[in-house]
Design an enzyme around this catalytic site. Structure first.
Site, short mmCIF file in Angstrom:
data_model
loop_
_atom_site.label_atom_id
_atom_site.label_comp_id
_atom_site.label_asym_id
_atom_site.label_seq_id
_atom_site.Cartn_x
_atom_site.Cartn_y
_atom_site.Cartn_z
N HIS A 12 -1.00 -36.05 11.42
CA HIS A 12 -2.13 -35.19 11.81
C HIS A 12 -1.66 -33.75 12.04
O HIS A 12 -2.29 -33.00 12.80
CB HIS A 12 -2.81 -35.68 13.12
CG HIS A 12 -3.44 -37.02 13.02
ND1 HIS A 12 -3.36 -37.96 14.04
CD2 HIS A 12 -4.19 -37.59 12.05
CE1 HIS A 12 -4.02 -39.04 13.69
NE2 HIS A 12 -4.53 -38.86 12.49
N ARG B 31 -4.89 -50.05 14.79
CA ARG B 31 -3.41 -50.05 14.94
C ARG B 31 -3.02 -50.24 16.40
O ARG B 31 -3.69 -49.72 17.30
CB ARG B 31 -2.82 -48.74 14.43
CG ARG B 31 -3.04 -48.50 12.97
CD ARG B 31 -2.33 -47.23 12.51
NE ARG B 31 -3.00 -46.69 11.34
CZ ARG B 31 -3.29 -45.40 11.18
NH1 ARG B 31 -2.95 -44.51 12.09
NH2 ARG B 31 -3.90 -45.01 10.09
N ARG C 126 -3.37 -32.74 0.01
CA ARG C 126 -2.88 -33.30 1.26
C ARG C 126 -1.83 -34.36 0.90
O ARG C 126 -2.07 -35.24 0.08
CB ARG C 126 -4.02 -33.95 2.02
CG ARG C 126 -3.53 -34.64 3.25
CD ARG C 126 -4.61 -35.42 3.93
NE ARG C 126 -4.07 -36.03 5.11
CZ ARG C 126 -4.44 -37.22 5.56
NH1 ARG C 126 -5.34 -37.92 4.93
NH2 ARG C 126 -3.90 -37.70 6.65
N GLU D 113 -8.87 -29.84 8.82
CA GLU D 113 -7.61 -29.98 8.10
C GLU D 113 -7.71 -29.38 6.70
O GLU D 113 -6.74 -28.81 6.18
CB GLU D 113 -7.23 -31.46 8.00
CG GLU D 113 -6.88 -32.05 9.37
CD GLU D 113 -6.99 -33.56 9.43
OE1 GLU D 113 -5.96 -34.22 9.29
OE2 GLU D 113 -8.10 -34.08 9.64
N ASN E 204 -7.82 -34.71 -1.28
CA ASN E 204 -7.21 -35.71 -0.41
C ASN E 204 -7.34 -37.05 -1.11
O ASN E 204 -8.40 -37.67 -1.10
CB ASN E 204 -7.96 -35.72 0.93
CG ASN E 204 -7.32 -36.65 1.95
OD1 ASN E 204 -6.42 -37.42 1.60
ND2 ASN E 204 -7.79 -36.60 3.18
#
Ligand code: ADP
Length: 399
Positions: free
Chosen positions: A181, A242, A92, A386, A7
């Site tokens: 996600h 955010r 990823r 993940e 990742n």
């Protein structure tokens, strides 16, 4: 079979080496401050021990990958004899646009399609591509697979992903909801079906991935039918930093008031908003809870806004799917923050969702059904994984 999952961020890299014969992680680690001129730390975990190399200068991702391989094959702390034992690498990739509805084996052609998508994720995709290029340079003969955060959401119907703006924006510039996600929502929804002893096709699931970035997804019959993040990960729930959903007119209004450029506005909405902006305390929910307990009203307000929005989306997606069988909480906040989970489902008893609040309080990071026995909607905490989704797809595609 051994699969290395990478990742890569713009200045960071996380990795896990899986033995896919038993789906166990043999070694993992990460490093930061890549390309930032020194001061980097490389954390490496193997054989139950954690090792830290500090004050490193890691000039680029290629150097980072080389350091990963050096550790994995090290005579004392390594877990493999040579890099030839790594059968495949899974990467990823944040944005797959409409081009990638599932994971793919990485070829030169795939890389050029990924490059054409940089516009859609200018902060993330270039870093992911750097990670891929670095691996190709250091391990030219090892098969590589790309796994996209957006792919799981490609099953959404147009009514979920088309925005109420001129259709040409979609036709000309692919402006639409993509969602993120995806690997997490896929993993926890499949695990949910296993826990309930049902087939994914039989279930309507609302999956709440609540972490630094947060998103909710509606998963009907195993397929995503709606999600809260949009063209970018800025839409939907208010998050750590955010803003989530706001009236788009605020942008022009505040740019005028504060004399901001569009780039400054972009940073304002991505990095200074969310629960950090509302509370003035921070983006970590542990800090927010501590401040709220000490009477900080803005910290409490930030928590209230967050949990109210999670609840609103659960209700919206129950309506969208014509009912819900299970609500999942996952990721850093969803797995650990019992207060957020409790507040997010309080008042949803009318839907048939009844939480066992006493049990919920005791659950942190452990797979558990936290609804009452008579709740027709199961509320489940499921730790996400993940990396395992990436490793599984990599195994499948590199056979
Ligand atoms: P990322 O999106 O970076 O993978 P995570 O899913 O790891 O993020 O979530 C990180 C966030 O989870 C932290 O910022 C923090 O708000 C929250 N978190 C982690 N542990 C706890 C905890 N024990 N209690 C409450 N919140 C937690």
């Amino acid at each position: 079979m051994k699969v290395l999952v990478i990742n890569a961020g713009s200045s960071s890299m996380k990795y896990q080496l899986f033995d896919m014969d038993n789906e166990q992680v043999i070694a993992k680690g990460g490093m930061d401050r890549i390309g930032l001129g020194g001061g980097s730390e490389h954390k490496y975990v193997a054989n139950g021990e954690t090792y830290k190399d500090t004050d490193l200068d890691i000039p680029n991702h290629e150097d980072a990958i080389q350091r990963v391989l050096n550790k994995l094959t090290d005579a004392t702390v390594g877990v493999i004899k040579s890099m030839d034992e790594i059968d495949a690498v899974g990467h990823r990739v944040v944005h797959g646009g409409e081009k990638f509805a599932c994971s793919v084996k990485i070829t030169d052609e795939v890389v050029s399609v990924m490059e054409s998508l940089i516009d859609l994720a200018p902060l993330h995709n270039p870093a992911n591509l750097q990670g891929i290029a670095a691996c190709k340079a250091v391990m030219p003969n090892t098969p590589m697979v790309g796994v996209f955060d957006t792919a799981f959401h490609q099953t959404m119907p147009a009514r979920s992903y088309i925005y109420g703006i001129p259709y040409e924006a979609y036709e000309d510039h692919q402006v639409r909801r993509y969602g993120f996600h995806g690997s997490s929502h896929k993993f926890v929804s499949q695990r949910c079906a296993e826990i309930l002893g049902k087939k994914p096709e039989e279930l309507n699931i609302v999956s709440c991935h609540l972490g630094n970035g947060s998103s909710v997804a509606a998963i009907q019959g195993g397929k995503c039918v709606d999600t809260t993040m949009g063209l970018t990960p800025l839409e939907g729930l208010p998050m750590g930093t955010r803003c989530g959903n706001i009236d788009p007119a605020i942008i022009r209004f505040l740019m005028n008031k504060y004399n901001m450029t569009i780039d400054e506005m972009d940073a304002y909405l991505n990095k200074k908003s969310g629960v950090l902006g509302v509370s003035g305390v921070g983006s970590d929910f542990r800090d927010l809870s501590a401040a709220a307990e000490q009477g900080n009203m803005r910290a409490q307000l930030a928590l209230d806004i967050f949990t109210y929005n999670v609840k609103k989306f659960i209700g919206a997606y129950a309506a969208a799917m014509g009912g819900v069988d299970a609500i999942i909480f996952t990721a850093g906040i969803g797995e650990n923050d019992d207060y957020v989970r409790a507040e997010s489902v309080k008042g949803l008893e009318f839907l048939g969702a009844k939480m066992n609040f006493d049990l919920n309080k005791t659950i942190h990071g452990k797979e558990t059904i936290v609804s009452t026995d008579d709740s027709s909607v199961k509320i489940i905490v499921i730790p996400t994984n993940e990396e395992l989704v990436i490793a599984r797809d990599t195994k499948e595609l590199s056979k």
